[in-house]
Design an enzyme around this catalytic site. Structure first.
Site, mmCIF file in Angstrom:
data_model
loop_
_atom_site.group_PDB
_atom_site.id
_atom_site.type_symbol
_atom_site.label_atom_id
_atom_site.label_comp_id
_atom_site.label_asym_id
_atom_site.label_seq_id
_atom_site.Cartn_x
_atom_site.Cartn_y
_atom_site.Cartn_z
ATOM 1 C CG ASP A 1 0.694 4.461 -5.791
ATOM 2 O OD1 ASP A 1 1.611 4.443 -4.957
ATOM 3 O OD2 ASP A 1 -0.260 5.260 -5.729
ATOM 4 C CB SER B 1 1.170 5.064 -11.186
ATOM 5 O OG SER B 1 1.117 5.157 -9.787
ATOM 6 C CB THR C 1 7.215 -5.921 -4.667
ATOM 7 O OG1 THR C 1 5.871 -5.647 -4.299
ATOM 8 C CG2 THR C 1 8.057 -6.084 -3.415
ATOM 9 C CB THR D 1 5.348 11.908 -7.895
ATOM 10 O OG1 THR D 1 4.166 11.368 -7.302
ATOM 11 C CG2 THR D 1 5.861 13.031 -7.022
ATOM 12 C CB THR E 1 4.393 -17.424 -0.512
ATOM 13 O OG1 THR E 1 4.366 -17.109 0.880
ATOM 14 C CG2 THR E 1 5.535 -16.666 -1.169
ATOM 15 C CB CYS F 1 6.300 -14.874 2.665
ATOM 16 S SG CYS F 1 5.508 -15.888 3.922
#
Length: 345
Positions: free
Chosen positions: A93, A61, A169, A16, A281, A283
């Site tokens: 992304d 991406s 992330t 973008t 995990t 989480c």
């Protein structure tokens, strides 16, 4: 050496940040980054020598893959001696996957590789792209009092923070502050000034070892997310995929999995056949502690390896990297539990 103008190479892969609106169709399309100064005139205020390298065909991406990672590594490697730092412009992304992959592929990195992008095109009035781009260049040019680069690792710059690439992330599809690092502190805070968290910065290779680029990531890997109701048929099907070498098993909480006999037997049989299974995990925060609960301990006894607090992006790309170096399963298991470049605690 300390007083010369910083030389920064900007690599545009797509995304973008490099889009402008076609005045006729109103569709977003990449602009020629050789004309970047026309679109971001503030760059002229930076007393830097800025080089440009644009992918021949800029990609979204979501189309990123190991072939393009090879291209980025090759560009950095071929220009490594001539530039002080690198800024990679990338779609949001898969940015964390690319940041993680590059951190492994660029062994002995001792210069900054700052990856950034934007949620709005750089030509928009409210764009976050201009701010991200300028700040990324400033961080790539930053030096300590001894003349060494302040950042000597792959990092993601987005909005008000600089994050370690292999700890990051994407947590939001809508906010300008799109990235987080839940298990490692920020490398820098960006406000009126850029304040580096020097204790958190990677110190780089010992004795400035030469850059050792790696290519040929092995993509014979995949994820398996646990969920209540996951069937024996599905698990057995995934574990029997031909030529599969590595599996990232995304478990509950501190690394817990079903205690059903069929599940544990399936895991053990796959490991015994040579499949490397890494337990991480689901989480966002925390990591695997297989000794905390019986269910985690039972899974560990099957030969499944703990991935500690690796992110999903770091776990899958680290597997690709290790298998790409033609390591045996036993070696991959060993190094998956070793901290190679700051990716795990």
């Amino acid at each position: 050496m300390k007083n010369r103008r910083p030389k920064i190479l900007m690599i545009y892969t797509g995304g973008t940040i490099g889009m402008v609106e076609n005045p006729e169709t109103h569709a977003l399309e990449p602009f020629d980054f050789t004309h970047l100064l026309d679109n971001v005139p503030k760059l002229k205020m930076l007393d830097y020598e800025i080089g440009f390298h644009q992918f021949r065909h800029p990609i979204d991406s979501s189309s990123m893959n190991p072939h393009y990672w090879d291209d980025i590594v090759r560009i950095i490697s071929e220009n490594y001696v001539d530039y002080d730092g690198f800024v990679v412009l990338h779609g949001t992304d898969t940015m964390a996957y690319t940041a993680s992959a590059l951190s492994f592929m660029l062994e002995n990195l001792s210069k900054p590789v700052i990856i950034t992008g934007s949620q709005l095109p750089i030509g928009e009035v409210r764009t976050d792209g201009e701010e991200n781009l300028i700040t990324a260049l400033q961080i790539a040019a930053a030096r300590d009092a001894d003349g060494r680069q302040t950042v000597r690792e792959v990092a993601i710059l987005f909005e008000n923070y600089l994050w370690r690439g292999n700890r990051s992330t994407k947590h939001s599809a809508d906010n300008f502050d799109a990235y987080r690092s839940y298990n490692y502190p920020e490398l820098a805070k960006i406000g009126l000034e850029i304040i580096f968290n020097r204790e958190a910065l990677w110190k780089g290779p010992v004795a400035d070892a030469p850059l050792n680029p790696h290519y040929n990531m092995d993509n014979a890997v995949m994820f398996l997310d646990l969920f209540p109701g996951l069937s024996e048929t599905v698990v057995n099907h995934v574990l029997s995929i031909p030529d599969l070498k590595g599996l990232v098993l995304k478990t509950y909480g501190a690394g817990n999995a079903p205690g059903d006999k069929w599940f544990l037997d399936a895991m053990k049989a796959a490991v015994d056949r040579g499949l490397v299974i890494i337990n991480i995990t689901q989480c966002a925060n925390g990591g695997v502690d297989p000794d905390r609960y019986v269910s985690g301990l039972d899974l560990e006894k099957t030969g499944v390896v703990s991935g500690g607090d690796l992110t999903s992006e770091a776990a899958i790309t680290k597997l690709m990297y290790l298998f790409g170096r033609n390591m045996k399963a036993s070696e991959v298991k060993h190094y998956m539990q070793c901290n190679l470049c700051g990716e795990m605690s």
